[in-house]
Design an enzyme around this catalytic site. Structure first.
Site, PDB file in Angstrom:
ATOM      1  N   GLU A  35       0.813  -1.227   0.000  1.00  0.00           N
ATOM      2  CA  GLU A  35       0.000   0.000   0.000  1.00  0.00           C
ATOM      3  C   GLU A  35       0.845   1.276   0.000  1.00  0.00           C
ATOM      4  O   GLU A  35       0.411   2.304  -0.506  1.00  0.00           O
ATOM      5  CB  GLU A  35      -0.944   0.018   1.201  1.00  0.00           C
ATOM      6  CG  GLU A  35      -2.341  -0.497   0.915  1.00  0.00           C
ATOM      7  CD  GLU A  35      -3.018   0.160  -0.297  1.00  0.00           C
ATOM      8  OE1 GLU A  35      -3.086   1.403  -0.362  1.00  0.00           O
ATOM      9  OE2 GLU A  35      -3.473  -0.578  -1.183  1.00  0.00           O
ATOM     10  N   HIS A  37       3.696   1.823  -1.636  1.00  0.00           N
ATOM     11  CA  HIS A  37       3.992   2.137  -3.048  1.00  0.00           C
ATOM     12  C   HIS A  37       2.729   2.628  -3.755  1.00  0.00           C
ATOM     13  O   HIS A  37       2.758   3.605  -4.513  1.00  0.00           O
ATOM     14  CB  HIS A  37       4.446   0.880  -3.804  1.00  0.00           C
ATOM     15  CG  HIS A  37       5.726   0.279  -3.318  1.00  0.00           C
ATOM     16  ND1 HIS A  37       5.780  -0.940  -2.676  1.00  0.00           N
ATOM     17  CD2 HIS A  37       6.999   0.724  -3.411  1.00  0.00           C
ATOM     18  CE1 HIS A  37       7.041  -1.218  -2.397  1.00  0.00           C
ATOM     19  NE2 HIS A  37       7.799  -0.232  -2.819  1.00  0.00           N
ATOM     20  N   GLY A 147       8.485   8.051  -0.627  1.00  0.00           N
ATOM     21  CA  GLY A 147       7.848   7.842   0.674  1.00  0.00           C
ATOM     22  C   GLY A 147       8.708   8.408   1.795  1.00  0.00           C
ATOM     23  O   GLY A 147       9.939   8.415   1.713  1.00  0.00           O
ATOM     24  N   SER A 186       8.578  -3.689   1.914  1.00  0.00           N
ATOM     25  CA  SER A 186       8.694  -4.984   1.224  1.00  0.00           C
ATOM     26  C   SER A 186       9.430  -5.970   2.124  1.00  0.00           C
ATOM     27  O   SER A 186       9.211  -7.182   2.065  1.00  0.00           O
ATOM     28  CB  SER A 186       9.472  -4.815  -0.081  1.00  0.00           C
ATOM     29  OG  SER A 186       8.855  -3.816  -0.856  1.00  0.00           O
TER      30      SER A 186
END
Ligand code: PAF
Length: 284
Positions: A35, A37, A147, A186
Protein backbone atom coordinates in the site's frame (compact mmCIF):
# COMPACT_ATOMS: atom_id res chain seq x y z
CA UNK A 1 -0.33 0.25 -19.13
CA UNK A 2 2.75 -0.21 -21.25
CA UNK A 3 5.80 -2.08 -19.96
CA UNK A 4 9.13 -0.81 -21.23
CA UNK A 5 12.45 -2.52 -20.55
CA UNK A 6 14.78 -0.63 -22.83
CA UNK A 7 16.32 2.57 -21.34
CA UNK A 8 16.82 4.13 -24.78
CA UNK A 9 13.18 3.52 -25.72
CA UNK A 10 11.87 5.13 -22.54
CA UNK A 11 14.20 8.12 -22.90
CA UNK A 12 13.06 8.75 -26.50
CA UNK A 13 9.46 8.69 -25.31
CA UNK A 14 9.94 10.90 -22.26
CA UNK A 15 12.02 13.51 -24.12
CA UNK A 16 9.05 14.03 -26.42
CA UNK A 17 6.60 14.12 -23.50
CA UNK A 18 8.68 16.68 -21.66
CA UNK A 19 8.19 19.08 -24.58
CA UNK A 20 4.43 18.51 -24.64
CA UNK A 21 1.92 20.22 -22.34
CA UNK A 22 1.49 17.08 -20.20
CA UNK A 23 2.67 16.90 -16.60
CA UNK A 24 4.78 13.78 -16.13
CA UNK A 25 5.18 12.19 -12.71
CA UNK A 26 7.46 9.38 -11.63
CA UNK A 27 7.51 6.88 -8.76
CA UNK A 28 10.82 5.00 -8.46
CA UNK A 29 10.51 1.59 -6.77
CA UNK A 30 12.27 -1.71 -6.24
CA UNK A 31 8.99 -3.60 -6.62
CA UNK A 32 7.11 -6.06 -4.40
CA UNK A 33 4.41 -3.47 -4.08
CA UNK A 34 2.44 -2.75 -0.92
CA UNK A 35 0.00 0.00 0.00
CA UNK A 36 2.93 2.38 0.61
CA UNK A 37 3.99 2.14 -3.05
CA UNK A 38 0.40 2.23 -4.25
CA UNK A 39 -0.32 5.39 -2.26
CA UNK A 40 2.57 7.12 -4.07
CA UNK A 41 1.23 5.94 -7.43
CA UNK A 42 -2.31 7.11 -6.57
CA UNK A 43 -0.98 10.51 -5.58
CA UNK A 44 0.94 10.69 -8.87
CA UNK A 45 -2.20 9.63 -10.78
CA UNK A 46 -4.26 12.39 -9.15
CA UNK A 47 -1.64 15.10 -9.59
CA UNK A 48 -0.28 14.61 -13.10
CA UNK A 49 -1.25 13.60 -16.62
CA UNK A 50 1.16 10.73 -17.22
CA UNK A 51 2.46 8.38 -14.53
CA UNK A 52 5.72 6.46 -14.84
CA UNK A 53 6.78 3.83 -12.30
CA UNK A 54 10.17 2.15 -12.36
CA UNK A 55 10.73 -1.31 -10.96
CA UNK A 56 14.40 -2.06 -10.56
CA UNK A 57 16.18 -3.74 -7.66
CA UNK A 58 19.27 -1.59 -7.76
CA UNK A 59 22.32 -3.72 -6.94
CA UNK A 60 24.60 -0.78 -6.16
CA UNK A 61 22.66 0.32 -3.10
CA UNK A 62 23.09 -3.05 -1.34
CA UNK A 63 26.16 -3.90 0.71
CA UNK A 64 27.96 -7.23 0.11
CA UNK A 65 26.28 -8.87 3.14
CA UNK A 66 22.83 -7.38 2.48
CA UNK A 67 19.70 -8.87 0.96
CA UNK A 68 20.11 -8.07 -2.75
CA UNK A 69 19.91 -11.73 -3.80
CA UNK A 70 16.84 -12.50 -1.74
CA UNK A 71 14.99 -9.20 -2.14
CA UNK A 72 11.32 -10.21 -2.64
CA UNK A 73 10.02 -10.16 -6.20
CA UNK A 74 6.68 -10.81 -7.90
CA UNK A 75 6.59 -9.10 -11.27
CA UNK A 76 3.14 -10.36 -12.34
CA UNK A 77 1.49 -9.16 -9.15
CA UNK A 78 3.31 -5.81 -9.29
CA UNK A 79 2.31 -5.34 -12.92
CA UNK A 80 -1.37 -5.97 -12.12
CA UNK A 81 -1.35 -3.65 -9.10
CA UNK A 82 0.31 -0.83 -11.04
CA UNK A 83 -2.22 -1.24 -13.80
CA UNK A 84 -5.12 -1.19 -11.31
CA UNK A 85 -4.04 2.16 -9.84
CA UNK A 86 -3.77 3.68 -13.31
CA UNK A 87 -0.02 3.79 -13.99
CA UNK A 88 0.67 4.57 -17.67
CA UNK A 89 4.20 3.20 -18.06
CA UNK A 90 6.08 0.63 -16.03
CA UNK A 91 9.82 0.81 -16.65
CA UNK A 92 11.46 -2.48 -15.69
CA UNK A 93 15.01 -2.57 -17.04
CA UNK A 94 17.54 -5.39 -16.74
CA UNK A 95 20.61 -4.91 -14.58
CA UNK A 96 23.00 -4.98 -17.54
CA UNK A 97 21.01 -2.29 -19.34
CA UNK A 98 21.35 0.06 -16.36
CA UNK A 99 24.97 -0.65 -15.48
CA UNK A 100 27.62 -1.57 -18.01
CA UNK A 101 30.60 -3.61 -16.77
CA UNK A 102 32.76 -0.51 -16.83
CA UNK A 103 30.33 1.81 -15.03
CA UNK A 104 32.50 4.18 -13.02
CA UNK A 105 30.59 7.40 -12.40
CA UNK A 106 28.88 7.90 -9.05
CA UNK A 107 26.84 10.55 -7.29
CA UNK A 108 27.73 11.11 -3.66
CA UNK A 109 26.26 13.12 -0.84
CA UNK A 110 28.79 12.52 1.93
CA UNK A 111 27.60 15.23 4.31
CA UNK A 112 24.07 13.90 4.58
CA UNK A 113 25.10 10.26 4.24
CA UNK A 114 27.30 10.32 7.32
CA UNK A 115 24.25 10.04 9.61
CA UNK A 116 21.59 7.41 10.37
CA UNK A 117 21.45 4.58 7.81
CA UNK A 118 24.54 5.88 6.03
CA UNK A 119 26.63 4.87 9.05
CA UNK A 120 25.62 1.21 9.01
CA UNK A 121 25.15 0.97 5.23
CA UNK A 122 28.33 2.44 3.72
CA UNK A 123 27.89 3.14 0.01
CA UNK A 124 24.11 2.79 0.20
CA UNK A 125 23.28 6.40 -0.60
CA UNK A 126 25.89 6.56 -3.34
CA UNK A 127 24.00 3.69 -5.00
CA UNK A 128 20.64 5.40 -4.38
CA UNK A 129 21.72 8.81 -5.68
CA UNK A 130 23.34 7.31 -8.75
CA UNK A 131 20.37 5.19 -9.76
CA UNK A 132 17.86 7.94 -8.99
CA UNK A 133 19.77 10.43 -11.13
CA UNK A 134 20.01 7.86 -13.94
CA UNK A 135 16.27 7.25 -13.67
CA UNK A 136 15.54 11.00 -13.70
CA UNK A 137 17.64 11.29 -16.87
CA UNK A 138 15.69 8.46 -18.48
CA UNK A 139 12.18 9.43 -17.35
CA UNK A 140 12.54 13.25 -17.43
CA UNK A 141 9.70 13.74 -14.94
CA UNK A 142 8.29 17.08 -13.77
CA UNK A 143 7.46 15.49 -10.40
CA UNK A 144 9.00 12.53 -8.56
CA UNK A 145 7.27 10.97 -5.55
CA UNK A 146 9.06 9.31 -2.62
CA UNK A 147 7.85 7.84 0.67
CA UNK A 148 8.76 9.43 3.99
CA UNK A 149 9.63 6.05 5.53
CA UNK A 150 13.03 6.37 3.86
CA UNK A 151 13.36 9.81 5.40
CA UNK A 152 17.11 10.16 4.93
CA UNK A 153 16.78 9.09 1.29
CA UNK A 154 14.13 11.78 0.74
CA UNK A 155 16.31 14.50 2.27
CA UNK A 156 19.36 13.40 0.25
CA UNK A 157 17.42 13.27 -3.04
CA UNK A 158 15.92 16.73 -2.41
CA UNK A 159 19.41 18.12 -1.82
CA UNK A 160 20.84 16.33 -4.88
CA UNK A 161 18.10 17.91 -7.01
CA UNK A 162 18.85 21.34 -5.57
CA UNK A 163 22.64 21.03 -5.80
CA UNK A 164 22.71 19.60 -9.32
CA UNK A 165 19.89 21.78 -10.75
CA UNK A 166 17.81 18.79 -11.77
CA UNK A 167 14.50 20.03 -13.23
CA UNK A 168 12.18 17.91 -11.09
CA UNK A 169 9.98 18.64 -8.09
CA UNK A 170 10.42 16.13 -5.28
CA UNK A 171 7.28 15.25 -3.35
CA UNK A 172 7.46 13.34 -0.06
CA UNK A 173 4.40 11.39 1.01
CA UNK A 174 3.44 10.10 4.48
CA UNK A 175 4.32 6.63 5.73
CA UNK A 176 1.57 4.06 5.19
CA UNK A 177 1.13 1.72 8.15
CA UNK A 178 -0.40 -1.67 8.88
CA UNK A 179 -3.41 -1.53 11.25
CA UNK A 180 -1.09 -2.22 14.21
CA UNK A 181 1.23 0.64 13.22
CA UNK A 182 4.09 -1.21 11.51
CA UNK A 183 5.39 0.88 8.61
CA UNK A 184 4.74 -0.93 5.35
CA UNK A 185 7.89 -2.29 3.75
CA UNK A 186 8.69 -4.98 1.22
CA UNK A 187 11.11 -6.33 3.83
CA UNK A 188 8.27 -7.07 6.28
CA UNK A 189 7.87 -10.25 4.20
CA UNK A 190 11.05 -11.59 5.88
CA UNK A 191 9.46 -11.57 9.37
CA UNK A 192 8.29 -14.72 11.17
CA UNK A 193 4.96 -14.55 12.99
CA UNK A 194 6.68 -13.85 16.31
CA UNK A 195 8.94 -11.17 14.83
CA UNK A 196 5.99 -9.60 13.05
CA UNK A 197 4.17 -9.18 16.40
CA UNK A 198 7.23 -7.60 17.99
CA UNK A 199 7.73 -5.34 14.95
CA UNK A 200 4.50 -3.50 15.75
CA UNK A 201 6.24 -2.17 18.88
CA UNK A 202 8.59 -0.07 16.75
CA UNK A 203 5.92 2.51 15.95
CA UNK A 204 4.34 2.21 19.40
CA UNK A 205 7.71 3.25 20.85
CA UNK A 206 7.91 6.23 18.50
CA UNK A 207 4.44 7.32 19.57
CA UNK A 208 5.45 7.06 23.23
CA UNK A 209 8.46 9.26 22.53
CA UNK A 210 6.18 11.78 20.86
CA UNK A 211 4.10 11.88 24.07
CA UNK A 212 7.18 12.35 26.26
CA UNK A 213 8.15 15.34 24.11
CA UNK A 214 4.64 16.78 24.31
CA UNK A 215 4.91 16.53 28.11
CA UNK A 216 8.14 18.55 28.04
CA UNK A 217 11.01 16.08 27.71
CA UNK A 218 13.28 17.65 25.09
CA UNK A 219 16.67 16.21 25.93
CA UNK A 220 17.64 13.73 23.19
CA UNK A 221 19.83 11.55 25.39
CA UNK A 222 17.00 10.96 27.86
CA UNK A 223 14.46 10.24 25.12
CA UNK A 224 16.84 7.82 23.39
CA UNK A 225 17.64 5.98 26.60
CA UNK A 226 13.93 5.64 27.55
CA UNK A 227 13.12 4.38 24.05
CA UNK A 228 16.06 1.95 24.09
CA UNK A 229 14.71 0.48 27.32
CA UNK A 230 11.21 0.27 25.85
CA UNK A 231 12.48 -1.55 22.72
CA UNK A 232 14.67 -3.95 24.72
CA UNK A 233 11.63 -4.94 26.75
CA UNK A 234 9.07 -5.12 23.94
CA UNK A 235 11.20 -6.28 20.99
CA UNK A 236 13.32 -8.98 22.66
CA UNK A 237 14.22 -10.63 19.33
CA UNK A 238 15.41 -7.32 17.88
CA UNK A 239 18.76 -5.66 17.85
CA UNK A 240 18.83 -1.87 17.75
CA UNK A 241 21.00 -0.49 14.95
CA UNK A 242 20.35 3.11 15.89
CA UNK A 243 17.90 5.43 17.63
CA UNK A 244 18.67 9.04 16.78
CA UNK A 245 17.07 12.46 17.04
CA UNK A 246 18.16 14.67 14.18
CA UNK A 247 17.54 17.98 12.51
CA UNK A 248 14.80 17.41 9.86
CA UNK A 249 16.83 19.03 7.03
CA UNK A 250 20.49 18.65 7.96
CA UNK A 251 20.07 15.20 9.58
CA UNK A 252 22.63 16.17 12.21
CA UNK A 253 21.89 14.82 15.70
CA UNK A 254 20.44 17.43 18.05
CA UNK A 255 21.04 17.47 21.80
CA UNK A 256 17.84 19.28 22.67
CA UNK A 257 14.69 19.56 20.59
CA UNK A 258 14.10 23.25 20.01
CA UNK A 259 11.26 23.24 17.56
CA UNK A 260 11.01 20.11 15.43
CA UNK A 261 13.24 17.08 15.09
CA UNK A 262 13.05 13.67 13.48
CA UNK A 263 13.25 10.61 15.68
CA UNK A 264 14.58 7.87 13.41
CA UNK A 265 15.19 4.22 14.26
CA UNK A 266 16.59 1.12 12.59
CA UNK A 267 16.16 -2.31 14.14
CA UNK A 268 17.42 -5.68 12.99
CA UNK A 269 14.69 -8.25 13.49
CA UNK A 270 15.35 -11.76 12.19
CA UNK A 271 16.31 -11.44 8.53
CA UNK A 272 14.92 -7.91 8.25
CA UNK A 273 16.36 -4.52 9.02
CA UNK A 274 13.38 -2.26 9.69
CA UNK A 275 13.41 1.53 9.71
CA UNK A 276 10.82 4.01 10.88
CA UNK A 277 10.62 7.64 11.95
CA UNK A 278 8.35 10.24 13.47
CA UNK A 279 8.39 14.04 13.73
CA UNK A 280 8.83 15.35 17.27
CA UNK A 281 7.44 18.81 17.89
CA UNK A 282 7.91 20.95 20.94
CA UNK A 283 4.73 22.65 22.13
CA UNK A 284 5.19 26.40 22.10
O1 PAF B 1 13.25 3.61 -2.10
C1 PAF B 1 13.53 2.74 -2.95
O2 PAF B 1 12.77 1.82 -3.21
C2 PAF B 1 14.88 2.83 -3.65
O3 PAF B 1 15.88 3.28 -2.82
C3 PAF B 1 14.82 3.65 -4.95
C4 PAF B 1 14.49 5.09 -4.68
C5 PAF B 1 13.79 3.05 -5.89
C6 PAF B 1 16.18 3.62 -5.65
O4 PAF B 1 16.55 2.33 -6.00
Amino acid sequence: MEIIKDPKQIQDLTMQLRCSDKVVSFVPTMGYFHEGHLSLMRWARENSDIVFVSLFVNPTQFGPKEDFNRYPKDFERDKNLAEEVGVDYLFAPEKNDMYTDDHCTWVNSPKLSQYLCGKSRPGHFQGVCTIVLKLFNLINPHIAVFGEKDYQQLVIIKKMVEDLNIPVKIVGRPIVREPDGLAMSSRNAYLTEKERKEASQIYKGLQKAQKWVKKGLIDSESIISKLTECYMENIPSGEIDYIEIVDPDKLKPVQKIKDRAILAVAIYLGKARLIDNIMLEVKK
